[in-house]
Structures are given as structure tokens and as C-alpha cells.
Design a protein around this motif. Structure first.
Motif: not given
Length: 408
Positions: A95-103, A151-157
Motif C-alpha cells: 500500500x502506497x502511503x502517498x497514494x492514501x494521502x492523496x485519496x 502523515x506526521x500526525x500529532x500523536x501516534x499509538x
């Protein structure tokens, strides 16, 4: 000529894979039905399974915009219960993370606040008789890190079984922490027992929480204090399931015959403090169809004791104790626990209650695969307690930023 046949539990024998795993191709669900409620924080649920992270985080104010898993029945469950969120079925390595981001951006999702991950635990689990340090599943946390980096989210778990801490002399715990820190997060790690936070089950999970550096968020993260401090105060099997209708062998019931008795039952039925809707009917309450021998075996076993001498984890539950750790039980699991007062294994609804899934949460895939899902899941109530302060912290930061901008 004699052939030496290896025992199936020999660690040199490759791990058998479930026929329900989708290794080839990526399928998306609910794309056309996607909608993002106004004012909700956003999250991505990787290795989502049935959705323990998604529902627990939703109680704290997050909205799962995307769930990813490669087990088809689990994705059916997740998609059914999140009809306006995007489900993704397939191997995350492909799964391409950049593709998911664009989606997601095309759907109006500009920011991801949280990425969660219940990375597959079979390679770390001490309950797995083929537990090995070099199990390929032990390295799937690297795929989680790919999405964090994009994605560099605020938090990760990230969560896993307690066995991760000891596997390979602690190497995997340190590697995960180091990868998170390298990506710009302040990381705290703690072993939590779900029973300490109101789940009627002794279930230890190793939880990693990362806070984005230099983002205006509170760092370091502080894990919540225990709500139930002693075994005597823990919620019990009685607290979890005593209001559910009795079942005979193979019987199904879809209507309640009792009002909720305990605080926990009220929460699961939408009458408590959690933002849970009241169910219109009772779901997934079907007794296993046992042979007579099994019925007699369960009926003749004292509560709290093993039903089978060779399988100590397969016990008849004690009504007045929390459940032991509920397991997935492999790719074709039999029932694990006997009902404490009825001569049968648990229904899926009873297993879901022990995990703290609300009664509105419907499991799909048939009883065998639903056992896998309820055994693999992280308890939503535990995750709610972990993420309440996280949601509040993000909202505080965003409010402060708004105030600064309004002054400028």
C-alpha cells in the motif's frame, strides 16, 4: 522407505496462513459514502482488525477516516460498523502511503491527528506455540512507520502483547521506540492491564505513545492512572454478561430478556456514560453447536478450572472473577471459554462484551472468524482511557492557535 514427518508445532515448519488473508491486490470500500463530521479529530487505524482502536478512539472524539487490514472478515466487520469511513483491504506492504494521502486529501481530509496500529502479535505472543524471534510478522511495525513518516500526525499509538517486551532480549521494543523518536516523536512506553481500566478481563498490552515534537502539544505523554487498583475491585464476568439471555445448544436470540444490571452492562447497551447508542436488537448472540460430549465436558467442569487437561487456557469461566486473556486461537479456533452457568461455549456477543465492544457493534464473517476478531482486538474501553487526554490536548493546542491568530 520411512518418511520423518515433522510435528506441526515444529518451529522450522512455516506458519500456516489463513485463507482469508488478501495478499494480492488492494480493495477500497465506502469511498463514495465517505463523510467527515464537522469538528471531529481525525485518525488512521492501521492493522485495524475488527476495530477496537477505532471505537475506543471515537469515544474520545476521534473519527476514523481510514482503516487498513488484510483479513477479509475483519474488514467486513470494520466497514459495516464505519459505513462513512474508508476501508482498505490488502497487504500493507503493498500500500502506497502517498497514494492514501492523496485519496484522503481529495475527500477533504487535510490533517491527520492520530495514527494507531495494532501490529500483528502472533510472532511476539507467548500463547503462540510457534513463537519465534525472526517471525516475519515481527517486522510489520516498519510499515506502520512508513505511514507515520508520510502523515506526521500529532500523536501516534502502537500496541502489542506483553511478549514483545521480552522477544529477542527487548530488541523490538527498543527498535520501535527508536524509529518513533527518529521520526520526531517523544515516546512513552508502558505495559497496561485492561482490567485496571474497567475491562472485565485480565489482558496486558504494551502501549507506545508518541507526541510530535515542537507541535505545541503536552510532552511527555502521561499514561492514565488505574481506575480499578486491586483484583478484588476488577469487573467480573458477571458484570460483563449476566444480563444476556440464556441459550441452549446452537440457539440464537436477538432480543433482550433482562434490563442491564451493572454499570458496565449499561455502558455496553447505551445507557451509561459512554457515547454509545442503544441497540435496536441483540446481535451475535448465538451458542456454539456442540456435540453432546462437549456439553457434558463443560457441564462437569467447575467454574475457574480447565475443561481439558492438556489445554490449561481453555477454562470454564468463573462468574465472580474477571475473564482470563481472551485469545484468537489460531486460524480455525474452537471455543476457548466455557460459560460459567450454562453448559456451552461463549457466544460472540459474550466474547465482545468481555473485550468491551458495545452491543451496537456487529461482527461479520461467521462464528469461527468472529472468534479470531474478538480474540485479536484491543479492548475499546482501554483505548478510550488512553486517548481521552490525547484528544483534549490536541483541542487545547488548536484553540490556543486560533486565539493567537485572532489577535494577529
Amino acid at each position: 522407505m520411512s518418511v520423518n514427518k515433522k510435528n506441526a508445532w515444529d518451529k522450522s515448519v512455516p506458519v500456516e496462513k489463513s485463507a482469508y488473508l488478501q495478499d494480492e491486490g488492494i480493495d477500497y470500500f465506502n469511498i463514495d459514502k465517505f463523510s467527515l463530521p464537522q469538528g471531529k479529530l481525525t485518525m488512521i487505524d492501521l492493522f485495524c482488525g475488527a476495530g477496537g482502536f477505532s471505537i475506543g478512539c471515537s469515544w474520545s472524539g476521534f473519527y476514523p477516516v481510514l482503516g487498513v487490514d488484510y483479513l477479509e472478515p475483519a474488514m467486513k466487520t470494520w466497514v459495516y460498523n464505519h459505513p462513512n469511513s474508508i476501508g482498505c483491504l490488502g497487504d500493507i506492504k503493498k500500500l502506497d502511503a502517498n497514494h492514501v494521502k492523496q485519496l484522503l486529501e481529495s475527500k477533504g481530509v487535510e490533517k491527520i491527528n492520530l495514527i494507531t496500529g495494532g501490529v500483528p502479535c502472533q510472532g511476539f505472543s507467548r500463547a503462540n506455540r510457534k513463537h519465534i524471534d525472526h517471525d516475519e510478522r515481527n517486522y510489520l511495525f516498519l510499515e506502520y512507520m512508513r505511514f507515520v513518516e508520510t502523515f506526521l500526525p500529532d500523536y501516534i499509538i502502537l500496541e502489542n502483547v506483553s511478549g514483545l517486551r521480552s522477544t529477542a532480549g527487548g530488541k523490538f521494543e527498543q527498535d520501535i521506540k527508536t524509529h518513533m523518536e527518529t521520526l520526531g516523536y517523544s515516546v512513552q512506553v508502558k505495559l497496561l492491564n485492561a482490567a485496571d481500566y474497567g475491562v472485565p478481563q485480565i489482558r496486558q498490552r504494551l502501549i507506545f505513545v508518541g507526541v510530535r515534537n515542537n507541535s505545541g502539544l503536552t510532552s511527555p505523554y502521561k499514561f492514565p492512572d488505574c481506575i480499578f487498583n486491586t483484583r478484588e475491585s476488577y469487573r467480573t464476568v458477571y458484570d460483563a454478561i449476566s444480563d444476556l439471555p440464556e441459550l441452549s445448544n446452537g440457539e440464537e436470540k436477538n432480543t433482550y430478556t433482562k434490563s442491564p444490571i451493572t454499570e458496565f452492562q449499561k455502558m455496553m447497551r447505551g445507557e451509561g456514560v459512554l457515547p454509545v447508542e442503544a441497540p435496536e436488537q441483540l446481535h451475535n448472540h448465538v451458542a456454539p453447536n456442540h456435540p453432546q460430549e462437549t456439553i457434558e465436558k463443560i457441564g462437569n467442569t467447575l467454574p475457574g478450572n480447565p475443561m481439558y487437561p492438556k489445554f490449561k487456557q481453555r477454562i470454564r469461566l468463573d462468574l465472580n472473577q474477571p475473564s482470563p486473556t481472551q485469545l484468537a486461537g489460531g486460524i480455525r479456533p474452537q471455543f476457548q471459554f466455557g460459560h460459567p452457568t450454562q453448559p456451552r461455549g461463549l457466544s460472540i456477543r459474550e466474547r465482545a462484551r468481555i473485550q468491551s465492544f458495545p452491543d451496537t457493534y456487529v461482527f461479520k464473517g461467521g462464528i469461527v472468524q468472529e472468534r479470531v476478531q474478538t480474540g485479536n482486538a484491543v479492548p475499546p474501553l482501554l483505548i478510550h482511557e488512553v486517548t481521552k487526554s490525547i484528544a483534549a490536548d490536541i483541542l487545547r493546542r488548536d484553540k490556543e492557535n486560533e486565539n493567537v491568530q485572532s489577535v494577529v
